[in-house]
Structures are given as C-alpha cells and as structure tokens.
Design an enzyme around this catalytic site. Structure first.
Site, PDB file in Angstrom:
ATOM      1  CG  ASP A  25       1.944  31.702  50.742  1.00 18.69           C
ATOM      2  OD1 ASP A  25       0.817  31.248  51.017  1.00 18.69           O
ATOM      3  OD2 ASP A  25       2.561  31.403  49.719  1.00 18.69           O
ATOM      4  CB  SER A  62       7.315  32.246  41.703  1.00 25.97           C
ATOM      5  OG  SER A  62       6.989  31.817  42.988  1.00 25.97           O
ATOM      6  CG  ASP A  64      14.809  32.778  47.039  1.00 19.82           C
ATOM      7  OD1 ASP A  64      15.835  32.746  46.318  1.00 19.82           O
ATOM      8  OD2 ASP A  64      13.751  33.286  46.674  1.00 19.82           O
ATOM      9  NE  ARG A  80       2.376  28.824  52.052  1.00 20.62           N
ATOM     10  CZ  ARG A  80       3.376  28.241  51.405  1.00 20.62           C
ATOM     11  NH1 ARG A  80       3.940  27.131  51.889  1.00 20.62           N
ATOM     12  NH2 ARG A  80       3.820  28.739  50.275  1.00 20.62           N
TER      13      ARG A  80
END
Lengths: 410, 410, 410, 410
Positions: free
Chosen positions: A132, A186, A21, A103
């Site tokens: 996110d 995922s 990705d 993050r």
C-alpha cells in the site's frame, strides 16, 4: 530524516481513518514535524461511521476547514472498479484487487486537497513491508511530482504496540479497550472487498478461522435454496439488477448483499507482494465476484474472439500494474484504452444462479449478440456455413507443420 | 473427391468408438473407398465398455489383427493432462480443455497404427463445423506429413439423420432404439471431462436442463457436510491423495469420484471456436477442477513471482494453442519447455475443502516453500527486512512518473 | 464453381491495374460470369500512369461511369502508413509491411464502389499462394459480410503463361512484347515500397541481381558525402522535412527521393507467409526506412519507459495482424487505440545522417522531452537524484531472488 | 553506514580493473572498512593489459593469493553472449546489451572467489545512478543470498573529482596525467562492445564527436569495396567464419575485426535506465551487429513460423530482463529454455555483404531448411499446394469478421 527536512514541511494532508493508528500519526506529525495537519477521511463503502473521525480530529486541534470527509463511493466504483472489471482483472489468477484499486483514488484526493489547502506534503498510515505504501506514493508522485510524502511507519521509532500506546496515552489520545491487546489480524475494507492478513493467518497451512470473515456468510450457513438474478450491462458496465436500473455504487452494494447472503467471494490466497515477499491473505469480495462472473458472461456472446483473446493476454500485465500501484502510469492507461475500445458493444443481460458459495452464469442474451445459432446448429444450417471450407482451412494451417515433419520426422 | 482420389487409399485407420456414427463411417469407407479398414478404439477413461466395439468391427469383416483397442488412460493423464495442468491452462478464462487435450493423443496412436499396419490414411468422425476435425488433422499432419486424412462428415451426403439410418439399415448395421430419434444433445467424454453441446443447449439464454449432467451431482443434492482432502505434488505433478501415492490416472479418477460427489466442476460456457463461430457448451470436469485449484495452491508457496507472472502471461496463448489443435507445434513445445523449467520445485501438500460445488484451497505446505514468515510478519522480524529500503524502492520506481508529471501536469 | 453460382453475380468491381493480367481477368469476368464489370484503379504512389487503364477499360466496353480512378496517396499515408509507423511495426524483425498495409485500403474502396454502383461482388488479381488474397478478402468481408469475392487465379484454368496469352489474343487484348516471355520476377509497388519476388529470387542462397532494384541506388553508387536532414513530428506523425511543413504523402515522397539517392531501405528477406510457406522477397522501402528510424528517435526522448516497453511487447502481434490481413479486426483496432494513446506527446525534431545505405539518428530534441540532464549527469546534480535510494531499490528487487537462493543454493 | 556495520566485513572481493577509480576503492576499503581485500580482474576482451593490475594490487599490499586475474573470454561468449543472441535480443529495438550481458558473469566470479577465499563481501565500482550497480548486485544476491555488497560510490564522500584525486595522492596512488582533468566521457568495453556516455554525449541533440569512437572506423573512411563473408551456425550458435571453424570468442573477435574495418555497429541511443531516468549512450558493437544479422538470416530458413513469432513476442521481455540485471532470475531461465528449445535445427550458412556501415544478409542455405521452392514457386508446383485450399482458409478466418460486420455495419 534530518531536522531540516522536517522543517521543510509546513502543512501535510493525512489519510485519516479516525482509528488509533492514524490518530497517533496525526499527533506525531504535529509533534515531530511541527506542521499543520489536514485530515482526509474517505467513505469508500468500508461500512464505518465517518463523523467520529471529525470529532477526533477536532479534539486534536484540527480546524474545521482542515477536516475533509468525502463520500467517494460512486467515483470509486464508476471510475476505478468498473474500468478494472472491464479487463476481467485478477491478480495471480484469483485476486480481484479490492485493496489495490482503492489506493489511487485516495492519493488523488490527497493531492487535490493538498492543492486546495496549500499543503506541501501528504502522509499515510501504510507500513514499510506492504504494497500500500507503494500504491499511495506512486500515485501521489504521478499526480504531483514535487509533493513530499511522509510514511511514519518507515520513519518513527514506535515500532512496538507498547510504544504506540505509550505515545497515545502520553498525548491524550483515547485508546479503545479492544486496541490495547494485539489484534489477531489486520483488515482493510471498502465497497469492493474486505481483506484480512497477519497474525492468525500467517501460517499458510492453517485454515482461516471462521471469526476472520466479516462480509460473507459461511456457505454452509447460506440458504438451502438457490437464488436467480439478472444483471444488465451497457458498454461493458453493469447498469441494472433484476431489471432495476442502478448507479454503479448502488449496484455493487446490492450485489454485496446477495453475495454475503449466499456465501460468495471468499478467497484464501498466498500472493507475491511487489516488495518481494510472499504473504497470505483472506479476501471477501461478495458482490465483486458475482459481477466479475457476470461480466465474462456477457462478453461471451458480445465480444469477438480476437478481442477476447487479446484481452486475456493483456490481463495479467494489467492486473500486475494495478497491484503494484501503477494506476496512473502511461502503460496502464494504454491498456485501458485498448480494453475500453473493446467494450462498446458489450451489453445485454446475464442470468446467474447464486447458491452456497457459487455464482454461476446460467444464461445470457443480448441485442448485440455475435452468437449465431444458424452457424453452430447441428441441424441443417441453410447454407450459413460450408463444411468444405474446413478442409482448406485445415490444410493451410497444417502446411508449416507438414514442412516441419518432412524435415524432422522423415 | 474424385474416384481416382478414392482409389489412392488402400488402407485406412479409423478412430472407432463402436457407436452408430463411426460404424456407419466404417461401412462407408469400405463401400465408397473400397479400402481395408483398421479400427482403433481408445480407452481414455470415457467410462464405456470397449469390447462391444471389437465385436461390431468383426461383424463388419475387420480381421483381428486390424482391430486395435488400447488402454491409454495413464499416458493420457501423465503426458497430456498433467503437462497442461502445469501451465494452469484455461481457455477463455474458464475451460479446462478436456476435449482438446485428448485429440492429439488419439491422432498419435492413429499414426502409429498406420505405420504398424502399413495404412496410408486415417479417418475420424468429427464434423466439419467443430474444432475436433482441426485437432485430429493438425496432429496427424504434424506426425506424418504424407498421411491422407478422410473426414466423412465433410465428404459424404449422409447429412440428415434419416439418410444415416437408411444407410445403416441398408448395410445391416444395428441401430439402437435410442439412436433412431434425434439425440437432445451431443457429448464427448474422457477421464478429464464430459462435454455436452447442441440441440437443447443451443440457446445460450436457456439454463442447461438437469438431465444433461452425467458426471456430477447437482450441488443442491451434494452432501451437506464439507469434506477435506490433501493432494501431494512433486515437480508440478500430483502424486498422492490423502497421503496415498497414486499413478496419474488413478489420482484423477479418485478426484473425479470426489468431485462428482460434491457437485464440483460444472461449467456453462459460450466459447469461440477456431473455425470462427461461437458455440455453447456444458462441461463437467470434477476431478480436473479440484486438481487445477490444488496446483495453483502449491505454486503459491513454491513458485517465484517472476516465474509465476511469466506463466500467467503465457497461459492464454498456451491454452489457445491446445484448443486450436497445435499440441505438436513447435511453439507449444517451446512454451512447455519454459513451463516445465519452472516446476522443478513445485512440490508439497495442498489441503482443500470440498463442499457443494466449491473446491477451496484452505492450506498449503512444502519443504520447498518460499513463503517466509520471518519477512512478512507484523511482529518484530529480527532484521530480516529493512523497512527503510522501501523508501528508495518507491523513489526509483516513481522517478519516471515524476518526470512525466513534471512535463505533463506542471 | 457452378454455373448457377456464376449466374448469381450481376455486377463486379475489379481491382484493375491496366496491366495484362488484370485485363485478362476483366475479359474473363465478362465472358465466364457474363456480368457487368466496374474497374477500380488506385493511385497509391506506385509511379505509373493511370490514364492508360481508363483507355483499356473503355476498349473492353466499360462505360465511363463504371471506371473509377482514384488518387489515394494522402489517405494511404495518413490513415494507414502513419498509424502503422506509430507502432514501429516490423514483421519478423525487419519487414516494414509495405504491401500488407496497402491491401485494406484497396478493399475499402472496392466495397465503397460496390455500394455506389450496386455491385454484388468484387474481384482481385492475387494468386492462391500468396498473402494478398487473404488481405483483400478479410478486409472485404469485414466491411461487407455479404459481398461475393471472385479470385480468378483460384478458379480459372489459365494456369500457364501460354494459356493466359492465348486467352488474351483470342479476346483482342493487347499483349506488350515484354510480357510475352516470362517476367524474371514479380513486383508490387506503392508510395511506401516496392517488393520483388519469384523466379530469379527463388533460391535464397543466390544474391539478388542488381537489375531487380528499381527504387534505390546501389549504396556503392550513392554519393560519397553524407547528407543531414531533420524530420519534425507532432503526436507521433511526421509533419515537416528540414523545417518545411508537408502533408503525409508529400513527406513520404520526399523521403523516398532522399532514400533512393543514398541507397537506403533495401531488404533481402525470407519470410513466413500466412498461408503456411516460406517465401523470399526483396523489399525497397527508402523513405519508410528513414521515417521508421526517425520515429524511434523522437520516441526515445518523449515516450515514457512503461509506454515504450509495452509498445515493444505488443508490436510483433500488431505487425502480424497487418501482415495476415486483419487490419479491420477488433484486436488490431484495440492495439491501435493503445498505441495512439501513447503518441500524444511524441513530437519534436530528429536529425539523421544519410550515407550509403545508412540512415542514422544523430540528434533529437523536443519541447516534450523526458530526458533530464539534471538526473543523468555525471556532474553534481544539485539533489535531483539521491544515490542512496538505489540501495533500497536493489534490496527489494533482490528480495525474491535471495529467498530463492536460500532455498535452492543453500 | 555505521562503524559496526563496517566491522562486520572481514574480507571483501573487489572487481578491480587496475584503473584509478577502482584503485582508490581498493585503498578506501582498506582504510574505511579495515578489511582484507581480494582483487578480481577479468579479461572479457576489453583489450587492455591485465598484468599492470596485478602490479598495482601488490603495491597496495595485496598478497599474491588474493589477486585473481582470469581470462573469461570464452565463457563470456559461449555462456552469455551466444545464448542471448539466440533470442535476437535487442533492448528498446536496437541495443545489443553489450554491457548488460557482462555483469552477471563478473558477479558469478566474484561470488565464486568469495567462496574460495572465505570472503564475506564483494565490492564494485559502479555508481548509484546507473544500471550496473543493479546488475552486479541482483546477480550476486541470486547466487549468494547472504553476501554483503559494498558500493563505495553510494557510500563515500569522494563525490568530486578533486576529492578522489586528493584521496589518491594522500594514499600514494599514482594518478595518470590524463586522469587529472575530467574525462570527456566514460566508457565500458568487452569483447562484445564498447559503450560511451556522459559529458560530451549528454545533450541528445548534439552529434557524437568522432573521437568518441574507438572500435569502428567511420563508415566514410571504410573500404570502398564491399567484402563478402560466410558464417556457419549449428544449433543456433556460430561455429565458423568463411568456412573456418572457430571457438565462440575467436569467432566474435574475428567478426569484430571485420566490423571495425567496415564501420559496422555504431549506435547512438537514448535509452531508459532501470533506475528510472533516460540516458544517452553511444555503442559500438562491430562483430555483434554482424552476428545478430546473420543469426536472423539462418533462422529465416530453419525456424518454423510459430516458433519464430513466439520468439519475437518474448524477446522484448527477455531483453528487458537482461538489461535490468535479472540474468539469474527464474523467468529469464524459463525464457531461455523456450528459446533454446527452438534452436535445435538452426544451422547452416549465411552469406553477408559488409560495406560502409552495412551488414546485409544476401544468402542463406541449410540442410535443415524449411524453405520449399516446390511450394512457393510461381511455376507449376506439381501439386505441392492446392490453391483451392486458400478459399476455405480465408472463409473460416473471415467468419468471425463477417459475423461482426453483420452486427455492426448492417
């Protein structure tokens, strides 16, 4: 976004995993924005080789000086995980915030690298439905108010798996065989946890299939004998396992091994996202779960009641702030100042029993202990406590209730 | 207390278990206060025969009409345990408040019986070091501001075991053989939990010996195969187990059996007492632990985020109020009104896996579910959610952080 | 208290005002406890001469080295009033805590002097019904856990005015003529405020008579022309008046003069005491009221929303802690750490209009301002703010409400 | 927005004031969306004639059955203002939320009218920079999750005054002479308040010019003699002025007259908008300010301390929810349930003195009073309160602090 907006971006720092990705994103940025791309790949303890990311970046024409691969494990645990653990933070009662807390660190490095390389934008691979994107971008804006943020998943038209793979093949990006089909779920991983969501997990009535777990044994397959460990704390942070001093990341990694072995830290949760929807996730936080319980254990004997209760009252808001991406907001920093102030004397040793999914505190001791056997004992306390004081204590606590009752129940 | 104060008391209602300590209190009240004694013995599910208490009371000359033995199990669970569980209340992060929640009900009945029998005082057997004296008395005063409360442990001089037994023998009170020596720890039990504290538990570094546990199997001895159950909820309260409708007390009792079998609900805690000291307790809350997890499970899909987060923020204060004995205080009732308002649609079915100390939610479903696969899906969502909205959402959430950064990080 | 308890006390530090009541206490300690007395008289800006206290102490045989008279005005404002003002603290919505904030400082000096002079006890003149006894004693115990505290009003039998005066006359203590009769109310004063309560103020329906006020003009008698002033702030604290730099106590004193002149800061309040009853007080806080409004004014342009709202949420608890006497408790210090963290950039100039009881902020400016005319303007903002972002912001904030409505209002 | 999106809208209900801006919007909806328009004009006590709005709507071709003009004054005060006042809500310490509280009612009627008329959309005239768009839309979505919301100011290209007037003239909309130039500021008015912002108010250092005020006399021009009034409360709501029973809206209107006369309720504020920027506003809330002070006054003697302090702690969040537009959110309703529960006994009479900007509570009485002269008196209290109880109360409150001090200050 207009062509002229694209033209504004000269150089972008991409949070790059090396996977399909973000490789597509890398190429897409080159093609659509016509800009230079700087790649940043972080080792947060996710347990993957990072050098392949370098090779792939090179293949797509990124020069050496624009490829950043950083080992952030110690910074991650020391400056993000441990401060959060001081607060006993759990989102919605349970979630140890394993993804949320990573993050802001990634954004911090993205902004630092942007400054070092003279980039005017950053890019990330988070989708438009999740938390996110918010966490990446709030942190980025808080650190550089003028940065441009590119979120390809909100912009491009590669909205189906087929379109994505077509784009990859058209641009000579290698597509691993196992990425051709739809992934059944995922994941996100770092030293603190692995989260899994989507697809097979989307029906919250269906039990999570066993193959989803990657970081913990099934408790049923864990050892039949319990294992006892000790963790030492100083000023609210873990410093040793079984008496052996360890750095923050080393300690967490060792606890992960123990947690994995004993099947500790699985959590099946339906949570409320900041963007407004509910989602179902499966979290595995083996070492974090042990650590969190141990931290509460040492606080039990070293933290004053007033401090402990204030911490408990502030915690839900603190956890929400981290979950929502406000790590670099003043109110999170204010809460941290209050929490850190309470941790000065939070030190000593906690003993835990690990057994088939359970991490139970079974003992704690400390040179800073506030626990007073002299006061609490059922035996003669040699005058430490005068039971007659309790009568006055109760009488004055009751006074307002009695005045109420005289009015209302007369 | 002066003789004239004693003379004021004509009739006292005593919370009477039938055990040695409250039997001594009964006699002491007769001797020292020279007053009539009314005994009240409650069945709160502590698992003891109550008729022996009647016989003992008679032996000490209490007439039939002054002996009250009530089965309060349904009222206890329906009006006290379940409302508290709606709040997901845990004191200091863990304790399910099993002792705390029983005290206001006992006080309520003491006051009712005092009114029925024309008594002017109540008496209880709680010591002057603990929380229970506070809970009994705050509740009593809140319900009858003019009641007199006699707490013999704060008044008398029977402060050693020997003195107590001497008094008993002098007054022909039978002393069971196992009560002659010091008990190695002290317990309190009801349908929600059993607590143990004192003596062998007083060193918080020492692991609790296995013989202390009475309500749960050691997880190591629990079945090797997991067991799956379902609990149905309506308006925030449990109504059925494995599809079978049950009354509140019946449901909790059935969960206790399951929890006992699978070793669920043990808690080793050092907690902060309202009277100012730390104490170490061992709690066993087998059914309560399962129930508490199930309740959070059903809230996950039926409760709005705003409501859920407000509940989490209010919970520590709510739990503290119950722990400290303020069940009948206006602020507890206000919080209850808020909590109950949130529970209208909290209904559906939760599926749990019970295994060697673990009670894990593995599925939840509801006709009132707010979980929307259409919104959360990784697949095409047919327009349910416009990812472009996220850009504006982030931009405005970031605005104040960017203004800050322009000022501070420029 | 038994004779032996009295015998334990060898030397006591008394908070001594020089007035009749504490003079009687001084003598009573000498007579009843047979101990040495050390007097401590603090100048907290109450506006009274302190040297007469020295003379009176000497008259009662206190040697020079046991008479302490300290000017604590700067410490009081700098280390107690200003930190509290950073929090915008008001108890029960209105009260600026003028008495509450002075008590911990007095206790701090009492304990320091006890250490210097080798005293083993302290004594104060607060009654058993009020908050001040709690504040004095909690602070003292927090600073010296082993100190003995003597509170004569809770111990002695001088419970009527007549008995007190008899005792005074018997021991050659001069009784001023105006102290022979009952005072129509009781007051406490320091640089921050004067409080009045009791007697003529005890009926909360009766308006406070004008003669009760001592620190402020009646607004009706205040000047007919408004007066404009500026106050400068740095890091959350006032540093200058009308551009002239001033120390904390000097600034507060100057504001008191202005507030007195313009009739600012009167408050008629029925409040809830920590000991459980309601009381009615009249407070005059002339300079403090102006200062408090100015501080909010400068925060308006320099404090981020997240920080400001967190401060507002924490304030009631912070004010309650100070009111209840928990200045030296860990939870107050934690809150202070959070609050102080927020004040780093709280600097600039506030302009106020003073007029007949009103102190209104009419302007504020700062080099640290977060106010952005570019963003807020009704005029063309040159792209500072994209109104389209609001659509996405609203959509995602609304998402959970829409999901709820789909379920509940369908 | 695409043409097809426009085509989706068949009929829209517009919040229509009759002024130039919403008249332009009306026409623009007809032209751009090609849809039917239903107008809704609410009398919220803003003090303007509403019939001209009917005439203008007719002129633009709206049929009678599509013109709604409603007098909502009683509903506004009874169901929105008074419930909010029960909470003593002030945003950021001062603002009485006069604009915020009106928006949910307007949205509620917009949605009701949409249902009655079969409309599929609503439209409002709020800009993209302010809070009102959020409040209108969150309320609308909470009441009808499928409604379409049209916010012309976020969509159209009439972004300059000139463009707007050109459009008006092109479409035969009358432009009043005083609307040709730029207005020096913008206002919103209803029975609770008038707010002014923008243009001449945009520099927060500049004092608000006198011509901005429309609802209050300058205190300097107010009567030189004070005026005394009484307000009666029942269950937390005002019911009478000076002994004369009045409906909610009548009472607020009468208080507005009094407040105007005495120059009460002006507020110059820099506040934090939900959309992320700071803005400066001038509020006039004459009757609301008097009412808010009176409500606190009656609570002082009728509300228990525990209830009062809980209310104070919850208030900032409650006020924020209303400010941000979450009136119809579950968490606001939960807080309201808690607040309303506390108001059952909040009744009695408050006496206030109004004088040149001041509204001061000077007396309060109630049949439900919790104030006990017997307890608080400096005189002999006949045994209502035992001062010795205070010693035990303090000792146990101090215990944890002493244990801390033994550890930390030894």
């Amino acid at each position: 976004m207009s062509a002229s907006a694209h033209a504004d971006v000269k150089k972008v720092v991409l949070a790059y995993s090396g996977g399909l990705d973000t490789s597509v994103i890398l190429k897409w940025l080159q093609v659509e924005y016509g800009c230079e791309v700087v790649t940043f790949t972080a080792d947060l303890g996710q347990g993957e080789e990072l050098e392949p990311a370098r090779a792939k970046a090179k293949l797509m024409g990124i020069p050496d000086e624009h490829i950043f691969i950083d080992d952030l494990r110690e910074e991650f645990v020391r400056d993000f995980v441990f401060p959060m653990m001081r607060a006993n933070a759990r989102y919605e009662g349970d979630y140890l915030l394993g993804t949320s807390i990573a993050r802001p660190l990634i954004s911090k490095r993205l902004i630092e690298i942007a400054r070092e390389t003279g980039a005017d934008a950053i890019a990330h691979g988070a989708t438009g439905k999740g938390n996110d994107q918010v966490r990446f971008e709030l942190s980025a804006y808080a650190l550089d108010p003028n940065v441009k943020v590119i979120a390809p998943w909100r912009e491009w038209d590669l909205t189906s798996r087929t379109a994505l793979i077509d784009f990859a093949e058209k641009h000579q990006i290698q597509v691993p065989k196992d990425k051709r089909g739809e992934s059944p779920f995922s994941t996100d991983a770092n030293l603190l946890h692995t989260s899994s969501e989507g697809k097979v997990l989307e029906d919250p009535w269906e039990e999570t299939p066993d193959y989803v777990y990657s970081r913990t044994n099934n408790p049923e397959d864990a050892p039949d004998a319990p294992e006892y460990i000790t963790i030492d704390f100083e000023k609210g942070d873990g410093v040793a396992l079984n008496g052996e001093a360890m750095s923050p990341a080393t300690l967490l990694a060792a606890l992960n091994d123990l947690g994995k072995k004993h099947g500790i830290g699985r959590l099946d949760l339906v949570e409320n996202r900041f963007v407004g929807m509910k989602s179902r996730g499966m979290y595995e936080t083996p070492g974090g779960e042990i650590y969190a319980r141990a931290h509460r254990g040492i606080e039990q004997i070293t933290l004053d009641r007033g401090a402990a209760h204030l911490k408990d009252e502030l915690m839900p808001k603190y956890a929400e702030l981290i979950y929502n991406g406000f790590w670099f907001a003043p109110e999170r920093e204010m809460l941290q100042a209050a929490i850190d102030h309470s941790q000065e004397k939070v030190g000593g040793t906690v003993r835990l029993k690990l057994y088939k999914g359970n991490a139970s505190v079974v003992g704690r001791k400390s040179a800073n202990s506030l626990y007073s056997e002299a006061h609490v004992t059922f035996e003669d306390d040699a005058g430490a406590y005068d039971q007659a004081d309790a009568a006055g204590f109760i009488k004055l606590n009751a006074l307002r209730l009695r005045l109420l009752a005289q009015r209302d129940r007369g």
